[in-house]
Design an enzyme around this catalytic site. Structure first.
Site, short mmCIF file in Angstrom:
data_model
loop_
_atom_site.label_atom_id
_atom_site.label_comp_id
_atom_site.label_asym_id
_atom_site.label_seq_id
_atom_site.Cartn_x
_atom_site.Cartn_y
_atom_site.Cartn_z
N HIS A 109 3.65 -4.84 10.87
CA HIS A 109 4.35 -5.02 12.01
C HIS A 109 4.00 -3.50 12.61
CE1 HIS A 109 7.18 -3.09 9.25
NE2 HIS A 109 8.04 -2.43 10.03
N HIS A 139 5.89 -0.65 13.41
CA HIS A 139 6.65 0.74 13.18
C HIS A 139 5.45 1.50 12.64
CE1 HIS A 139 10.99 -1.09 13.15
NE2 HIS A 139 10.81 -0.66 14.25
N ASP A 198 5.17 3.60 10.03
CA ASP A 198 5.08 4.00 8.93
C ASP A 198 4.03 2.57 8.37
OD1 ASP A 198 7.25 2.49 9.29
OD2 ASP A 198 8.02 2.47 7.34
N HIS A 199 3.64 1.88 9.05
CA HIS A 199 2.94 0.61 8.84
C HIS A 199 1.70 0.84 9.73
CE1 HIS A 199 6.18 -1.23 6.48
NE2 HIS A 199 6.89 -0.49 7.30
N HIS A 234 12.72 -8.84 10.32
CA HIS A 234 13.05 -7.39 10.42
C HIS A 234 13.75 -7.22 11.96
CE1 HIS A 234 12.56 -3.29 9.83
NE2 HIS A 234 11.59 -2.97 10.27
N ASP A 293 8.81 -4.86 5.51
CA ASP A 293 10.09 -4.87 6.01
C ASP A 293 10.79 -6.12 6.31
OD1 ASP A 293 9.14 -2.47 5.86
OD2 ASP A 293 9.71 -1.58 7.78
N HIS A 295 7.98 1.39 -0.59
CA HIS A 295 8.61 1.45 0.57
C HIS A 295 9.97 2.35 0.54
CE1 HIS A 295 10.18 0.54 4.64
NE2 HIS A 295 9.15 0.58 5.10
ZN LIG Z 1 8.63 0.28 7.35
#
Ligand SMILES: [Zn+2]
Length: 314
Positions: free
Chosen positions: A63, A65, A67-68, A141, A208, A266
């Site tokens: 996805h 966000h 951090d990904h 998520h 997530d 994570h």
């Molecule tokens: Zn994340």
């Protein structure tokens, strides 16, 4: 056998810490190199881990966000800088196409690499590879997110002593593998008579999400499961609110699904001792457990010798 291993590039959720980079995972699986969820700093982590850009054949994003995915601009531009000659396929939720397009064109560069956007629109097959099928499933998520799994089909392992006993050699071996039965001087030998069941290997990647059916479906029978464990059970209410798993929930999935090696990652930076994730998971999962650290190499466990549909010993 060819190398099948996970190289952990980053293990922090939300923001990097002094000891943990943003997310990032590289799966080496025979001739394929799958880069999952390249967070910020992935290009440099690959350098430290000894993974060249040319090793990447596919990029899978769960996805959008940060951090990904914030590592995408660097990785995409590096593919061109290194003049990687083979196509690199990129898979991500179709609903995030606007973000993918922005990230791959984040700044000026001379584009020569062949990066092919192949957005996923729902559950099912993402790519049919020589090494198995790559599949996606929608997670639960706060924004649309997909988990992925790589499934190698079951096969058969030829047993040399059985072949010899039946006097089968040379091109006849291939013929028997293709046709399933071989006429040896008037006597019919079946493939099952001279081979053993060889279970295919499975890798699953679950980021997530709250607990949902797709998590169990992805993890079912996985030899190696990489799964987020952002929170500890004491913060289960927060995990649910923000659309995440606790270490205990992740480990429960692994126990239910017969996972052979479990990689937790994570992590929220609210916890200072990573052993707490391992302790919590070990209370429900008795298999091989890894609390991931950056730059760790985790081999896919050796092929299971499960017997199925055959009494032939190995
Ligand atoms: Zn994340």
């Amino acid at each position: 056998m060819s190398a099948r291993e996970l190289i952990v590039l980053g293990t922090s959720s939300q923001a990097p810490t002094r000891h943990r980079n943003h997310n990032g995972y590289f799966l080496r699986w025979d001739g394929e190199g799958l880069l999952f969820d390249p967070g910020e700093g992935t290009q440099r982590q690959m350098l430290l881990a000894g993974v060249p850009s040319s090793a990447i054949s596919r990029i899978c994003v769960s996805h959008f966000h940060g951090d990904h995915c914030l590592g995408l601009p660097g990785v995409v531009q590096r593919l061109s800088l290194d003049r990687v000659a083979h196509p690199v396929h990129a898979h991500f939720p179709a609903s995030g196409s606007v973000f993918f397009d922005r990230l791959r064109s984040a700044s000026v560069f001379h584009e020569v690499a062949d990066v092919r956007a192949e957005p996923a629109t729902g559950d099912g097959l993402v790519a049919d590879l020589a090494v198995g099928t790559l599949e996606a499933r929608r997670l639960d998520h706060v924004v649309e997110a997909f988990g992925y799994r790589l499934v190698e089909p079951d096969g058969r392992r030829m047993l040399p002593e059985r072949l010899a006993a039946h006097g089968i050699a040379g091109p006849d071996v291939g013929r028997l593998q293709r046709e399933g039965v071989l006429d040896v001087g008037g006597l019919f030998v079946r493939l099952e008579d001279v081979s053993a069941h060889r279970p295919g290997q499975r890798f699953a990647f679950v980021m997530d999400t709250r607990p949902c059916d797709a998590v169990w479906a992805l993890a079912e029978g996985a030899d190696l499961l990489v799964i987020e464990a952002t929170f500890l059970e004491e913060d289960a209410a927060l995990a649910s609110e923000y659309g995440h798993l606790t270490a205990r929930q992740a480990a429960t999935v692994a126990a239910d699904c017969g996972v052979r090696r479990l990689v937790l990652t994570h992590f929220s930076q609210r916890y200072d001792d990573p052993r707490r994730f391992g302790d919590e998971a070990a209370s429900v999962y008795t298999g091989d457990l890894v609390v991931a650290e950056d730059l760790q190499v985790v081999p896919v466990p050796a092929r299971a010798e499960r017997q199925a549909g055959s009494t032939v010993g190995a």
